[in-house]
Motif scaffolding. Structure first.
Motif, mmCIF file in Angstrom:
data_model
loop_
_atom_site.group_PDB
_atom_site.id
_atom_site.type_symbol
_atom_site.label_atom_id
_atom_site.label_comp_id
_atom_site.label_asym_id
_atom_site.label_seq_id
_atom_site.Cartn_x
_atom_site.Cartn_y
_atom_site.Cartn_z
ATOM 1 N N VAL A 9 0.834 -1.206 0.000
ATOM 2 C CA VAL A 9 0.000 0.000 0.000
ATOM 3 C C VAL A 9 0.869 1.257 0.000
ATOM 4 O O VAL A 9 0.607 2.210 -0.737
ATOM 5 C CB VAL A 9 -0.951 0.004 1.211
ATOM 6 N N ILE A 13 0.980 4.310 -2.731
ATOM 7 C CA ILE A 13 0.848 5.724 -2.368
ATOM 8 C C ILE A 13 2.013 6.532 -2.937
ATOM 9 O O ILE A 13 1.826 7.596 -3.525
ATOM 10 C CB ILE A 13 0.781 5.868 -0.839
ATOM 11 N N TRP A 20 -3.334 10.110 -0.701
ATOM 12 C CA TRP A 20 -3.868 9.150 0.246
ATOM 13 C C TRP A 20 -2.807 8.705 1.252
ATOM 14 O O TRP A 20 -1.615 8.778 0.987
ATOM 15 C CB TRP A 20 -4.426 7.933 -0.500
ATOM 16 N N LYS A 22 -2.124 5.507 4.418
ATOM 17 C CA LYS A 22 -2.560 4.271 5.078
ATOM 18 C C LYS A 22 -2.623 4.512 6.578
ATOM 19 O O LYS A 22 -1.649 4.947 7.187
ATOM 20 C CB LYS A 22 -1.567 3.141 4.781
ATOM 21 N N LEU A 27 -7.475 2.992 3.887
ATOM 22 C CA LEU A 27 -6.801 3.997 3.076
ATOM 23 C C LEU A 27 -7.618 5.269 3.243
ATOM 24 O O LEU A 27 -8.850 5.226 3.146
ATOM 25 C CB LEU A 27 -6.788 3.541 1.621
ATOM 26 N N VAL A 83 -7.220 -3.389 2.922
ATOM 27 C CA VAL A 83 -7.048 -2.653 1.673
ATOM 28 C C VAL A 83 -6.681 -3.645 0.583
ATOM 29 O O VAL A 83 -5.769 -4.461 0.743
ATOM 30 C CB VAL A 83 -5.956 -1.579 1.808
ATOM 31 N N GLU A 87 -9.542 -0.854 -3.501
ATOM 32 C CA GLU A 87 -9.385 0.440 -2.844
ATOM 33 C C GLU A 87 -8.428 1.337 -3.616
ATOM 34 O O GLU A 87 -8.634 2.552 -3.706
ATOM 35 C CB GLU A 87 -8.899 0.252 -1.407
#
Length: 225
Positions: A9, A13, A20, A22, A27, A83, A87
């Motif tokens: 994740v 990003i 965004w 985490k 998220l 996530v 997402e």
């Protein structure tokens, strides 16, 4: 859908989702510049886009000047919030809609609070807190956390500890922040009389104490798997 690891994740990003961040489970994004009408139109556009994609309506909060969005998938068997690639796709679409509606992302302002209770057994303590906080004893803990399905109250995480006689601090807050905001928030708290209790796990989390010794963990997604 397969849950993504924290590092996956964070890589997404860094690569293509700068708006965004985490947090503990979701998220999250925060968009500024929303007057009442513009904010409502953006919320409607996000809802329509999600419905067209067959995605559950995101958790959206409209407030004066801001729109906050959190994205997660609930695992159908375990109930875990996670996530997935879905997402990431929705986040890209929502960021594009924000630009169309004249909103700007303020990712350093995203925040999530978790209540944390030291408990020898989540099976023993969890149902009580699920019934009290959510109004439904059926919202039994998911792994080690009680979630309110409609997000009226913060999630409650049960941190395993050995049984012990009272009194000792049993409750504390986990304050989840964007990584770039954590040090500034810690510094502000220290300027107000706080102390660092434990920073050996930073930047994953730093334990602070207030002037009376009450503790709080300032958490980020960095250093996690």
């Amino acid at each position: 859908m397969t849950a993504l690891g924290v590092q996956d994740v964070l890589a997404a990003i860094a690569g293509r989702l700068p708006e965004w961040r985490k947090l503990a489970q979701p998220l999250a994004a925060r968009f500024a510049g929303a007057d009442a009408v513009r904010g409502a139109e953006f919320v409607a556009a996000v809802t329509r886009e999600a419905a067209a994609a067959g995605y559950t309506i995101p958790d959206i909060r409209l407030e004066p000047g801001y729109v906050n969005v959190t994205l997660y998938t609930v695992h159908p068997d375990s109930g875990r919030r996670q996530v997935t690639d879905q997402e990431l796709e929705r986040a890209r679409a929502i960021s594009a809609l924000a630009v169309e509606h004249g909103l700007r992302a303020v990712p350093d302002e995203v925040t999530q609070i978790e209540l944390v209770l030291d408990a020898p057994s989540v099976a023993v303590s969890g149902p009580f807190w699920a019934a009290l906080l959510t109004g439904d004893p059926g919202n039994t803990p998911v792994l080690d956390t009680v979630f309110d399905p409609t997000n009226r109250v913060p999630s409650t995480w049960f941190q395993h500890t050995q049984a012990h006689p009272a009194p000792r601090q049993r409750w504390h807050i986990d304050l989840w922040l964007a990584p770039e905001a954590a040090q500034g928030r810690i510094a502000a708290a220290l300027d107000c009389g706080g102390t660092v209790f434990d920073d050996s796990h930073a930047p994953s989390y730093t334990v602070l104490a207030d002037p009376d010794g009450n503790r709080v963990c300032v958490c980020t997604a960095l250093g996690r798997v």
